[in-house]
Design an enzyme around this catalytic site. Structure first.
Site, short mmCIF file in Angstrom:
data_model
loop_
_atom_site.label_atom_id
_atom_site.label_comp_id
_atom_site.label_asym_id
_atom_site.label_seq_id
_atom_site.Cartn_x
_atom_site.Cartn_y
_atom_site.Cartn_z
N LYS A 10 0.83 -1.21 0.00
CA LYS A 10 0.00 0.00 0.00
C LYS A 10 0.87 1.27 0.00
O LYS A 10 2.07 1.21 0.30
CB LYS A 10 -0.94 -0.04 1.21
N TYR A 50 -12.44 -1.63 -3.32
CA TYR A 50 -12.95 -1.79 -1.96
C TYR A 50 -14.47 -1.64 -1.90
O TYR A 50 -15.02 -1.29 -0.85
CB TYR A 50 -12.27 -0.81 -1.01
N ASN A 113 -1.98 0.16 6.84
CA ASN A 113 -1.46 -1.11 7.35
C ASN A 113 -0.60 -1.87 6.35
O ASN A 113 -0.51 -3.09 6.37
CB ASN A 113 -2.61 -1.98 7.90
N HIS A 116 -1.99 -5.50 1.54
CA HIS A 116 -3.29 -6.16 1.32
C HIS A 116 -3.03 -7.57 0.81
O HIS A 116 -2.09 -7.80 0.05
CB HIS A 116 -4.10 -5.40 0.25
N GLU A 127 -9.82 -10.20 -7.54
CA GLU A 127 -8.82 -9.15 -7.30
C GLU A 127 -7.63 -9.27 -8.26
O GLU A 127 -7.11 -8.26 -8.72
CB GLU A 127 -8.35 -9.21 -5.84
#
Ligand code: GDP
Length: 139
Positions: A10, A50, A113, A116, A127
């Site tokens: 990310k 998302y 965080n 993913h 995805e």
């Protein structure tokens, strides 16, 4: 059972210069990187990725975060790749993640965080297809 899963490094982790280290840990874990690309998500792409979270209170912040800088998307392959990569990442909230996991080591908080990983076979398929076509993935 050989599986494929989608990994995203990310924007927080890329901007901190952690991409190489994270890719190294992925390789060391025995998962194979079979596709890899850097991109900067636009709002529409992040919202689409998302979409399952669109009713959550953090959705707008999450989309903004995912668009905040370049990210690295990759397809990982291996025996039980989905479960293994989830274990390598650790819990969503780094405060709750096990020692040694990517999120424990590299994540700042529950939103920023670092990584993913797909959470199951169906999401992994959709995805991976969200970012890569079949010709982008090495055999
Ligand atoms: P994951 O599968 O472990 O990534 O977790 P989820 O699918 O539940 O959430 C998707 C992403 O939304 C997470 O990786 C975080 O970046 C973000 N997120 C999850 N929970 C929260 C939260 O409570 N607050 C905020 N701001 N972001 C969150």
């Amino acid at each position: 059972m050989t599986e494929r899963t989608l990994s995203i490094i990310k924007p927080d982790a890329v901007s901190k210069g952690l991409a190489g280290r994270i890719l190294g840990e992925i390789e060391q874990s025995g998962l194979r990187i079979v596709a890899l690309r850097m991109l900067r998500l636009d709002r529409r792409q992040a919202e689409g990725f998302y979409a399952v979270h669109q009713e959550r209170p953090f959705f707008r912040d999450l989309v903004e975060f995912m668009c905040s800088g370049p990210a690295i998307v990759a397809v990982l392959e291996g025996e039980k790749a989905i479960e293994r990569y989830r274990a390598l990442m650790g819990a969503t909230d780094p405060a709750k993640a096990d020692e040694g996991t990517l999120r424990k080591k590299y994540a700042a908080n529950v939103q920023n965080n670092a990584v993913h990983g797909s959470d199951g076979p169906d999401t992994a398929r959709s995805e991976v297809a969200y970012f890569f076509s079949a010709v982008d993935i090495v055999a």
